[in-house]
Each structure stands twice: as structure tokens, then as C-alpha cells.
Design a protein around this motif. Structure first.
Motif, PDB file in Angstrom:
ATOM      1  N   UNK A 131      -2.212   6.300  -6.707  1.00  0.00           N
ATOM      2  CA  UNK A 131      -3.086   7.040  -5.807  1.00  0.00           C
ATOM      3  C   UNK A 131      -3.608   6.170  -4.685  1.00  0.00           C
ATOM      4  N   UNK A 132      -4.454   6.776  -3.851  1.00  0.00           N
ATOM      5  CA  UNK A 132      -4.957   6.067  -2.681  1.00  0.00           C
ATOM      6  C   UNK A 132      -5.848   4.889  -3.059  1.00  0.00           C
ATOM      7  N   UNK A 133      -6.761   5.109  -3.991  1.00  0.00           N
ATOM      8  CA  UNK A 133      -7.709   4.047  -4.360  1.00  0.00           C
ATOM      9  C   UNK A 133      -6.991   2.858  -4.984  1.00  0.00           C
ATOM     10  N   UNK A 134      -6.075   3.107  -5.883  1.00  0.00           N
ATOM     11  CA  UNK A 134      -5.321   2.014  -6.510  1.00  0.00           C
ATOM     12  C   UNK A 134      -4.468   1.257  -5.505  1.00  0.00           C
ATOM     13  N   UNK A 135      -3.820   1.991  -4.608  1.00  0.00           N
ATOM     14  CA  UNK A 135      -2.983   1.350  -3.595  1.00  0.00           C
ATOM     15  C   UNK A 135      -3.833   0.542  -2.624  1.00  0.00           C
ATOM     16  N   UNK A 136      -4.955   1.105  -2.194  1.00  0.00           N
ATOM     17  CA  UNK A 136      -5.829   0.399  -1.255  1.00  0.00           C
ATOM     18  C   UNK A 136      -6.438  -0.842  -1.906  1.00  0.00           C
ATOM     19  N   UNK A 137      -6.850  -0.729  -3.148  1.00  0.00           N
ATOM     20  CA  UNK A 137      -7.429  -1.885  -3.848  1.00  0.00           C
ATOM     21  C   UNK A 137      -6.396  -2.999  -3.990  1.00  0.00           C
ATOM     22  N   UNK A 138      -5.176  -2.640  -4.335  1.00  0.00           N
ATOM     23  CA  UNK A 138      -4.121  -3.651  -4.473  1.00  0.00           C
ATOM     24  C   UNK A 138      -3.822  -4.322  -3.138  1.00  0.00           C
ATOM     25  N   UNK A 139      -3.765  -3.539  -2.081  1.00  0.00           N
ATOM     26  CA  UNK A 139      -3.498  -4.095  -0.751  1.00  0.00           C
ATOM     27  C   UNK A 139      -4.635  -5.014  -0.312  1.00  0.00           C
ATOM     28  N   UNK A 140      -5.867  -4.645  -0.604  1.00  0.00           N
ATOM     29  CA  UNK A 140      -7.004  -5.486  -0.242  1.00  0.00           C
ATOM     30  C   UNK A 140      -6.971  -6.798  -1.022  1.00  0.00           C
ATOM     31  N   UNK A 141      -6.652  -6.742  -2.299  1.00  0.00           N
ATOM     32  CA  UNK A 141      -6.573  -7.958  -3.120  1.00  0.00           C
ATOM     33  C   UNK A 141      -5.495  -8.889  -2.576  1.00  0.00           C
ATOM     34  N   UNK A 142      -4.329  -8.347  -2.270  1.00  0.00           N
ATOM     35  CA  UNK A 142      -3.245  -9.174  -1.727  1.00  0.00           C
ATOM     36  C   UNK A 142      -3.640  -9.757  -0.375  1.00  0.00           C
ATOM     37  N   UNK A 143      -4.326  -8.974   0.449  1.00  0.00           N
ATOM     38  CA  UNK A 143      -4.758  -9.458   1.756  1.00  0.00           C
ATOM     39  C   UNK A 143      -5.769 -10.590   1.617  1.00  0.00           C
TER      40      UNK A 143
ATOM     41  N   UNK B 260       0.823  -1.202   0.000  1.00  0.00           N
ATOM     42  CA  UNK B 260       0.000   0.000   0.000  1.00  0.00           C
ATOM     43  C   UNK B 260       0.863   1.261   0.000  1.00  0.00           C
ATOM     44  N   UNK B 261       1.821   1.344   0.909  1.00  0.00           N
ATOM     45  CA  UNK B 261       2.660   2.537   1.008  1.00  0.00           C
ATOM     46  C   UNK B 261       3.514   2.749  -0.232  1.00  0.00           C
ATOM     47  N   UNK B 262       4.024   1.666  -0.796  1.00  0.00           N
ATOM     48  CA  UNK B 262       4.833   1.792  -2.019  1.00  0.00           C
ATOM     49  C   UNK B 262       4.000   2.309  -3.178  1.00  0.00           C
ATOM     50  N   UNK B 263       2.836   1.741  -3.384  1.00  0.00           N
ATOM     51  CA  UNK B 263       1.997   2.177  -4.499  1.00  0.00           C
ATOM     52  C   UNK B 263       1.461   3.597  -4.284  1.00  0.00           C
ATOM     53  N   UNK B 264       1.148   3.936  -3.034  1.00  0.00           N
ATOM     54  CA  UNK B 264       0.575   5.247  -2.742  1.00  0.00           C
ATOM     55  C   UNK B 264       1.602   6.363  -2.918  1.00  0.00           C
ATOM     56  N   UNK B 265       2.803   6.162  -2.401  1.00  0.00           N
ATOM     57  CA  UNK B 265       3.794   7.232  -2.418  1.00  0.00           C
ATOM     58  C   UNK B 265       4.759   7.186  -3.596  1.00  0.00           C
ATOM     59  N   UNK B 266       4.969   6.044  -4.207  1.00  0.00           N
ATOM     60  CA  UNK B 266       6.024   5.920  -5.212  1.00  0.00           C
ATOM     61  C   UNK B 266       5.508   5.736  -6.638  1.00  0.00           C
ATOM     62  N   UNK B 267       4.214   5.639  -6.811  1.00  0.00           N
ATOM     63  CA  UNK B 267       3.670   5.479  -8.159  1.00  0.00           C
ATOM     64  C   UNK B 267       2.495   6.437  -8.333  1.00  0.00           C
ATOM     65  N   UNK B 268       1.937   6.434  -9.483  1.00  0.00           N
ATOM     66  CA  UNK B 268       0.774   7.266  -9.750  1.00  0.00           C
ATOM     67  C   UNK B 268      -0.543   6.564  -9.468  1.00  0.00           C
TER      68      UNK B 268
END
Length: 81
Positions: A52-64, A42-50
């Protein structure tokens, strides 16, 4: 040298507490690792890529969700304990 006096007899010790401690340690390690992985993703996608919050949160939820499905106790393994 004579025999050592001992009350220990191999295979007769009650190991329920050691087994419970081991199972707790393995469980905390397993679920803690999943939490760290999801958090770092989540933190890597949110701060280091484009993403954003929704994309990072969705990816973290899928992995979880995938991690929970893979790491949960299997019915045959739970029956063996």
C-alpha cells in the motif's frame, strides 16, 4: 623534423573549471541515482505488492535517509577540496 612550437607546459594549466564540472557531475549522478532508487522502490512496492501507499512511502523514506547518510560529503573529504 623539428620541435613543434607550443605554449603548453605540463602541469601549468588552470584546471579549476574542469574540477568544478567533474564535482558537479559526480554530485548529480550520486543524488540522482538515490532519487531514482527511492522512486523505483516506492512504485514497485505500491503497485506490485500489498504494502500500500504507507508501506511503500515508509520504505522509500528509510532508503532515502540511509542513502543520504551514506552519500553525504565526509568532513575529511570536504577539507581536502
Amino acid at each position: 623534423m623539428g620541435e613543434q612550437a607550443s605554449d603548453y607546459h605540463r602541469g601549468e594549466m588552470d584546471i579549476h573549471e574542469q574540477k568544478a564540472t567533474f564535482d558537479l557531475f559526480i554530485g548529480l549522478t550520486k543524488w540522482g541515482s538515490l532519487a531514482v532508487i527511492a522512486g523505483v522502490l516506492f512504485l514497485t512496492l505500491f503497485f506490485c505488492t500489498g504494502a500500500g501507499f504507507i508501506g511503500a512511502a515508509a520504505s522509500a523514506v528509510v532508503v532515502t535517509v540511509i542513502g543520504v547518510l551514506v552519500l553525504r560529503a565526509k568532513p575529511e573529504a570536504a577539507a581536502a577540496h
